[in-house]
Design a protein around this motif. Structure first.
Motif, PDB file in Angstrom:
ATOM      1  N   VAL A 306       0.917  -1.272  -0.169  1.00 20.45           N
ATOM      2  CA  VAL A 306       0.043  -0.054  -0.007  1.00 20.45           C
ATOM      3  C   VAL A 306       0.775   1.357   0.058  1.00 20.45           C
ATOM      4  O   VAL A 306       2.043   1.303   0.720  1.00 20.45           O
ATOM      5  N   SER A 307       0.647   2.179  -0.851  1.00 20.41           N
ATOM      6  CA  SER A 307       1.451   3.396  -1.046  1.00 20.41           C
ATOM      7  C   SER A 307       0.858   4.395  -0.264  1.00 20.41           C
ATOM      8  O   SER A 307      -0.245   4.688   0.171  1.00 20.41           O
ATOM      9  N   ASP A 310      -2.240   5.736  -1.919  1.00 16.03           N
ATOM     10  CA  ASP A 310      -3.293   4.922  -1.585  1.00 16.03           C
ATOM     11  C   ASP A 310      -4.073   5.528  -0.286  1.00 16.03           C
ATOM     12  O   ASP A 310      -5.336   5.551  -0.105  1.00 16.03           O
ATOM     13  N   GLU A 311      -3.131   5.980   0.886  1.00 14.10           N
ATOM     14  CA  GLU A 311      -3.665   6.347   2.121  1.00 14.10           C
ATOM     15  C   GLU A 311      -4.291   7.732   1.916  1.00 14.10           C
ATOM     16  O   GLU A 311      -5.374   7.893   2.373  1.00 14.10           O
ATOM     17  N   ALA A 312      -3.901   8.453   0.978  1.00 16.03           N
ATOM     18  CA  ALA A 312      -4.187   9.750   0.671  1.00 16.03           C
ATOM     19  C   ALA A 312      -5.763   9.489  -0.223  1.00 16.03           C
ATOM     20  O   ALA A 312      -6.628  10.258   0.369  1.00 16.03           O
ATOM     21  N   ALA A 314      -7.614   6.907   0.060  1.00 16.17           N
ATOM     22  CA  ALA A 314      -8.467   6.647   1.170  1.00 16.17           C
ATOM     23  C   ALA A 314      -9.307   7.595   2.045  1.00 16.17           C
ATOM     24  O   ALA A 314     -10.223   7.912   2.128  1.00 16.17           O
ATOM     25  N   ARG A 315      -8.397   8.552   2.497  1.00 17.20           N
ATOM     26  CA  ARG A 315      -8.729   9.740   3.106  1.00 17.20           C
ATOM     27  C   ARG A 315      -9.733  10.540   2.478  1.00 17.20           C
ATOM     28  O   ARG A 315     -10.894  10.788   2.957  1.00 17.20           O
ATOM     29  N   LEU A 317     -11.600   9.443  -0.187  1.00 18.24           N
ATOM     30  CA  LEU A 317     -12.921   8.920  -0.509  1.00 18.24           C
ATOM     31  C   LEU A 317     -13.634   9.076   0.759  1.00 18.24           C
ATOM     32  O   LEU A 317     -14.870   9.318   0.738  1.00 18.24           O
ATOM     33  N   VAL A 318     -13.108   8.726   2.059  1.00 21.22           N
ATOM     34  CA  VAL A 318     -13.763   8.478   2.919  1.00 21.22           C
ATOM     35  C   VAL A 318     -14.671  10.075   3.474  1.00 21.22           C
ATOM     36  O   VAL A 318     -15.766  10.091   3.749  1.00 21.22           O
TER      37      VAL A 318
ATOM     38  N   GLY B 204      -6.674   2.473   5.773  1.00 21.00           N
ATOM     39  CA  GLY B 204      -7.453   3.078   4.738  1.00 21.00           C
ATOM     40  C   GLY B 204      -6.963   2.782   3.461  1.00 21.00           C
ATOM     41  O   GLY B 204      -7.717   2.462   2.526  1.00 21.00           O
ATOM     42  N   GLY B 205      -5.730   2.792   3.460  1.00 28.59           N
ATOM     43  CA  GLY B 205      -4.975   2.708   2.183  1.00 28.59           C
ATOM     44  C   GLY B 205      -5.046   1.354   1.587  1.00 28.59           C
ATOM     45  O   GLY B 205      -5.226   1.084   0.570  1.00 28.59           O
ATOM     46  N   TRP B 206      -5.021   0.555   2.461  1.00 23.13           N
ATOM     47  CA  TRP B 206      -5.166  -1.017   1.876  1.00 23.13           C
ATOM     48  C   TRP B 206      -6.534  -1.338   1.623  1.00 23.13           C
ATOM     49  O   TRP B 206      -6.894  -2.062   0.728  1.00 23.13           O
ATOM     50  N   TRP B 208      -8.564   0.893   0.506  1.00 17.50           N
ATOM     51  CA  TRP B 208      -8.881   1.931  -0.914  1.00 17.50           C
ATOM     52  C   TRP B 208      -8.296   0.903  -1.992  1.00 17.50           C
ATOM     53  O   TRP B 208      -9.023   0.748  -2.947  1.00 17.50           O
ATOM     54  N   ARG B 209      -7.064   0.432  -1.681  1.00 15.28           N
ATOM     55  CA  ARG B 209      -6.157  -0.260  -2.790  1.00 15.28           C
ATOM     56  C   ARG B 209      -7.157  -1.645  -3.372  1.00 15.28           C
ATOM     57  O   ARG B 209      -7.142  -1.913  -4.436  1.00 15.28           O
ATOM     58  N   HIS B 210      -7.532  -2.200  -2.119  1.00 14.75           N
ATOM     59  CA  HIS B 210      -8.090  -3.653  -2.430  1.00 14.75           C
ATOM     60  C   HIS B 210      -9.267  -4.099  -2.348  1.00 14.75           C
ATOM     61  O   HIS B 210     -10.035  -4.761  -3.177  1.00 14.75           O
TER      62      HIS B 210
END
Lengths: 336, 228
Positions: A306-307, A310-312, A314-315, A317-318, B204-206, B208-210
């Protein structure tokens, strides 16, 4: 007659015990086959092949053999119940290694009603199915004289031998949890005496000696039976299991199954052959390769990580979703 | 209320900065690890009987007789434990249309191009394969195992049937070990997965990715909770 010092195995069961102590000659030094890769002798001492010959035409069904077997092996069969047949007990048990099986046979060719008696027990196959199926090293061995023996201290009581046997012979003791069957009195043969059942047989329907002698004796008996109208008389020494070290003289050798289901062409089941044959190395190889491959890829491949992006994402999106009214996407159908 | 389609009621975004998502509650994790211990015991004891060269493994369990006695009981324990997992996880492991697309593009999964793949719910097709593989193989091992359980069921089936049962048991055992290896490998290769079964949460990244659809649904479910 006693065993001559230069003989490696008894030539008869009728001989009296030797008057001098004889060192037992069946042991690890004579083991030619051992279950599950158990130890075999490097240069097994070659012994003359022995055999027990059971002439069903001479058997009177007295069960002296069963009594002798119980006595010699010190087994304790339960007191049975009478259900209207002569068989007693009703099947082989862990305490009863041999059993007279009685069959009433209405012979369609002659119109005769025949009472067939067959002494059932381990056949001591040259290719033993029990030994093939056994997973415990050294729990089943075959000696160079042909005797197949169960070594109880190595037995784990799994019952695979029951599945391996083409004759349905081994029985698992519910008390000691080990498999039991006829030993061909290996402990007697080792010191120059024939099997207890053969010794006790009052009509010499059971005889014991070298396999060659027993075959010669069988040939005489078959000739006699043929001369008396049993034209299909013959020797039961089934080739499917490589021959056996317990053989029958049958008056109806063309249909052995009339003797309470004696198999016509016994052999180790193909299912057992496949299970104990290709399934093992193929299975081990498949698991081994998969494990090594997975380990190698886990070690040397960088993996799927996970990069920070990805974390950004995710933040983003949430937070977008929590705020509400996100941009509709095609696969979001069905959501509120 | 947002329809719950890709997540369990207990799945939840527990932290926003940085995003952290609860994937498995403690009960599921204990359930999983108990099943795993049973599996390892069964695998080691089963291997001991599978090939003579591995018979030495019986020493781990107190000898051949003890291993023979233990193996089927642990099998029953695993079955009961797995059933617990099964009922918790089965709803989200039903095969869906996007799984077929995912499978068709398995190359992108291996090369890490997940942006080319459809967004997924809580489980991808690989995870579902492990789930259903375990389910069917445990079922086969259970049924054939009872047929082979000589100590308690000596006359349940004929000798001919038991021969087939033993062969099916051996083949199923090899297959389930392959599924087991795939399961561990995937959990390690996909970095950040293991903590789902230890701490119970993933980043969250995990997610989001998968499992973006899963993450999105969780966020929406939390949006529509009654305002405070």
């Amino acid at each position: 007659m006693t065993i001559a010092p230069n003989m490696d195995s008894p030539r008869t069961a009728t001989a009296n015990p030797p008057t001098h102590p004889v060192p037992p000659n069946l042991g690890q030094a004579n083991v030619v086959r051992s279950s599950a890769g158990g130890p075999v002798a490097e240069n097994p001492q070659p012994l003359t092949e022995v055999a027990k010959l059971i002439d069903v035409s001479k058997c009177i069904g007295c069960k002296a053999c069963q009594s002798a077997c119980i006595e010699w092996n010190d087994t304790q069969p339960e007191v049975g119940v009478n259900v209207g047949v002569y068989e007693n007990p009703h099947d082989l048990t862990p305490e009863m290694y041999t059993l007279m099986r009685f069959t009433e046979f209405d012979n369609p060719d002659t119109g005769d009603f025949e009472w067939l008696i067959r002494k059932d027990g381990c056949m001591h196959c040259a290719e033993p199915g029990c030994l093939k199926a056994c997973p415990a090293p050294g729990a089943i061995v075959q000696y160079s004289n042909g005797i197949v023996d169960f070594i109880s201290e190595n037995c784990i009581g799994c019952g695979y031998c029951v599945s391996g046997c083409p004759f349905d012979i081994p029985r698992i003791s519910p008390v000691t949890h080990v498999a039991k069957k006829c030993t061909l009195c290996s402990d007697r043969v080792a010191v120059g005496q024939g099997p207890a059942c053969a010794k006790a047989c009052p009509t010499h329907a059971i005889t014991f000696g070298t396999k060659d002698d027993m075959k010669a004796l069988a040939a005489e008996r078959i000739e006699d039976l043929k001369s008396r109208g049993y034209e299909n008389a013959g020797l039961y020494d089934p080739a499917g299991v490589g021959g056996t070290h317990v053989m029958y003289v049958l008056h109806h050798n063309d249909k052995p199954q009339v003797y309470d289901g004696l198999p016509e062409d016994p052999k180790i089941s193909d299912v057992v052959q496949n299970w104990k044959g290709p399934a093992k190395p193929v299975g081990i190889a498949a698991v081994g390769l998969a494990a090594i491959g997975a380990a190698a890829m886990a070690l040397f491949h960088r993996g799927n990580s996970v990069s920070q992006e990805d974390e950004a994402e995710a933040r983003e999106l949430v937070q977008e979703e929590l705020r509400g009214a996100p941009v509709e996407r095609p696969h979001d159908k069905g959501n509120a | 209320m947002v329809e719950r389609k890709f997540s369990e009621p207990t799945d939840e975004i527990v932290q926003l900065e940085p995003v952290e998502v609860r994937r498995y509650i403690a009960f599921t994790r204990w359930n999983h690890w108990f099943t795993a211990i049973c599996f390892i015991v069964l695998m080691l004891s089963g291997f001991a009987f599978f090939h003579p060269s591995l018979y030495g493994l019986t020493a781990l369990f107190g000898g051949g007789q003890m291993t023979r006695w233990l193996h089927p009981f642990v099998g029953i324990a695993l079955t009961v434990s797995f059933l617990g997992m099964f009922f918790q996880l089965v709803h989200l492991n039903i095969i869906r249309r996007e799984d077929l697309v995912w499978t068709r593009n398995i190359k992108d999964v291996i090369t890490g191009h997940e942006e080319r793949l459809p967004e997924l719910g809580k489980y991808n097709f690989g995870q579902k394969t492990v789930f259903w593989g375990m389910f069917w193989l445990i079922l086969a091992l259970l049924i054939t195992g009872v047929m082979m359980w000589y100590q308690y069921f000596p006359h349940l089936v004929s000798i001919e049937t038991r021969r087939i049962a033993i062969l099916v048991h051996a083949v199923s055992a090899v297959l389930i070990v392959l599924v087991f290896i795939l399961h561990i490998f995937a959990a390690l290769w996909t970095r950040g997965t293991l903590r789902a079964m230890t701490r119970g949460t993933v980043t969250g990244g995990w997610s989001w990715r998968h499992h973006r659809k899963w993450l999105r649904e969780l966020a929406r479910r939390q949006r529509t909770k009654p305002a405070e």
